[in-house]
Write a protein that holds these residues in place. Sequence first.
Motif, PDB file in Angstrom:
ATOM      1  N   GLU A  81      15.755  -0.497  -2.490  1.00  0.00           N
ATOM      2  CA  GLU A  81      14.684   0.497  -2.541  1.00  0.00           C
ATOM      3  C   GLU A  81      13.585  -0.022  -3.473  1.00  0.00           C
ATOM      4  OE1 GLU A  81      15.093   3.212  -0.741  1.00  0.00           O
ATOM      5  OE2 GLU A  81      17.197   2.834  -0.236  1.00  0.00           O
ATOM      6  N   ARG A  82      12.344   0.393  -3.225  1.00  0.00           N
ATOM      7  CA  ARG A  82      11.235  -0.075  -4.068  1.00  0.00           C
ATOM      8  C   ARG A  82      11.331   0.497  -5.479  1.00  0.00           C
ATOM      9  NH1 ARG A  82       5.399  -0.637  -1.502  1.00  0.00           N
ATOM     10  NH2 ARG A  82       5.301  -1.914  -3.376  1.00  0.00           N
ATOM     11  N   VAL A  83      11.831   1.712  -5.597  1.00  0.00           N
ATOM     12  CA  VAL A  83      11.999   2.326  -6.912  1.00  0.00           C
ATOM     13  C   VAL A  83      13.352   3.009  -6.980  1.00  0.00           C
ATOM     14  CG1 VAL A  83       9.540   2.667  -7.325  1.00  0.00           C
ATOM     15  CG2 VAL A  83      10.829   4.448  -6.157  1.00  0.00           C
ATOM     16  N   ASN A 142       4.671  -1.524 -15.031  1.00  0.00           N
ATOM     17  CA  ASN A 142       4.768  -0.085 -15.240  1.00  0.00           C
ATOM     18  C   ASN A 142       3.375   0.529 -15.244  1.00  0.00           C
ATOM     19  OD1 ASN A 142       3.963  -0.921 -17.793  1.00  0.00           O
ATOM     20  ND2 ASN A 142       5.599   0.120 -18.893  1.00  0.00           N
ATOM     21  N   TYR A 145      12.506  -7.185  -9.206  1.00  0.00           N
ATOM     22  CA  TYR A 145      11.636  -6.025  -9.358  1.00  0.00           C
ATOM     23  C   TYR A 145      11.318  -5.483  -7.960  1.00  0.00           C
ATOM     24  CZ  TYR A 145       7.872  -9.130  -7.925  1.00  0.00           C
ATOM     25  OH  TYR A 145       7.101 -10.014  -7.220  1.00  0.00           O
ATOM     26  N   SER A 146      11.009  -4.197  -7.909  1.00  0.00           N
ATOM     27  CA  SER A 146      10.716  -3.542  -6.641  1.00  0.00           C
ATOM     28  C   SER A 146      11.843  -3.881  -5.656  1.00  0.00           C
ATOM     29  CB  SER A 146       9.337  -3.974  -6.130  1.00  0.00           C
ATOM     30  OG  SER A 146       8.973  -3.275  -4.981  1.00  0.00           O
ATOM     31  N   ASP A 147      11.497  -4.209  -4.410  1.00  0.00           N
ATOM     32  CA  ASP A 147      12.513  -4.580  -3.425  1.00  0.00           C
ATOM     33  C   ASP A 147      12.345  -6.039  -3.018  1.00  0.00           C
ATOM     34  OD1 ASP A 147      10.109  -4.204  -2.148  1.00  0.00           O
ATOM     35  OD2 ASP A 147      10.947  -3.247  -0.370  1.00  0.00           O
ATOM     36  N   SER A 191       3.113  -9.172  -1.150  1.00  0.00           N
ATOM     37  CA  SER A 191       3.571  -8.481  -2.347  1.00  0.00           C
ATOM     38  C   SER A 191       2.421  -7.767  -3.035  1.00  0.00           C
ATOM     39  CB  SER A 191       4.198  -9.495  -3.311  1.00  0.00           C
ATOM     40  OG  SER A 191       4.391  -8.926  -4.575  1.00  0.00           O
ATOM     41  N   SER A 192       2.712  -6.593  -3.594  1.00  0.00           N
ATOM     42  CA  SER A 192       1.702  -5.876  -4.359  1.00  0.00           C
ATOM     43  C   SER A 192       1.599  -6.406  -5.784  1.00  0.00           C
ATOM     44  CB  SER A 192       2.038  -4.379  -4.412  1.00  0.00           C
ATOM     45  OG  SER A 192       3.267  -4.175  -5.078  1.00  0.00           O
ATOM     46  N   PHE A 193       2.542  -7.263  -6.174  1.00  0.00           N
ATOM     47  CA  PHE A 193       2.553  -7.769  -7.552  1.00  0.00           C
ATOM     48  C   PHE A 193       1.869  -9.124  -7.627  1.00  0.00           C
ATOM     49  CE2 PHE A 193       3.968  -9.465 -11.481  1.00  0.00           C
ATOM     50  CZ  PHE A 193       4.291  -8.400 -12.286  1.00  0.00           C
ATOM     51  N   ARG A 206      11.213  -9.509   1.334  1.00  0.00           N
ATOM     52  CA  ARG A 206      11.716  -8.186   1.005  1.00  0.00           C
ATOM     53  C   ARG A 206      13.206  -8.117   1.306  1.00  0.00           C
ATOM     54  NH1 ARG A 206       8.077  -5.977  -2.402  1.00  0.00           N
ATOM     55  NH2 ARG A 206       6.008  -6.483  -1.669  1.00  0.00           N
TER      56      ARG A 206
END
Length: 268
Positions: A9-11, A37, A169-171, A212-214, A221
């Motif tokens: 899960e992403r979170v 964060n 981190y994340s998924d 990726s958003s990061f 994924r």
Amino acid sequence: MTLLVVGSERVDAGKTTFSTGLVAQTGAVGFKPRAGNDYWYHHDDYRNAVEAGSIYGKDARRLAAASPGAFDPTDINPVHRLWQPTPESGEILGQDGREFLLDRAGDQYVYNGTADIPESAREQLPLSEAVAVADVDQLNHVMERAHVPALQNLARIVETTDRAVVESYSDVARPLQGIEPGAVAVVAPSQARIFDGSRFIKACTVSSGTASSFHGQLEERVSSVIDLADPVATVSLPALTDEQRHDPEMVATEYGEAYDALLETAEW
């Protein structure tokens, strides 16, 4: 030997709880290569970090505290991103109602020159020496010069650490390039799926990845990777109280069956 913990899960997959218990069980050092964060939603964590002269999150703080020896969160977490909510997409990596504010990559800071940086960050972080970026191309260029070497340095540290637990981190399925874990735990609420490390990494290579958003690069994924590999075991995880979740020794006791399966797969 390295063990990898990722989340499906992403979170709120439970990665950090699982990782801190695993560190307590094995005496390993926990690493969090990348993290992030939110200035608004995690404001206590933000304030605690900037008052110590840095930015990091509670995951890195918990992992550092659980690991043997004296580690600062920044020792085990070289790359951290700070976001803030925004009603509209930001100009740089703006998505899902949030925008990029700051990155810490090793000792280097990078900030969004198009955003309003919190005054507390300007006062307590060395932003006078930081790099300002105004678009994604500039950010990607800085990441090549700062983020990538910071992660490469951590990979060398992990490789020379006798027992290491790396938390993603994340998924994201592979948070650190060049490391082949002995075994992988894919954690979700109520269960952990255990994978052979080399097969999991092969599945990462086959997987096409998604943006990726990061980071400005493509990353695999977890959902894509586990479709290409079969778990060695699937173990149920009991629900934990707040007290149990924040006590690594208690987690080690409650998650013992999952840890036994993971260590057996890794031949640890």
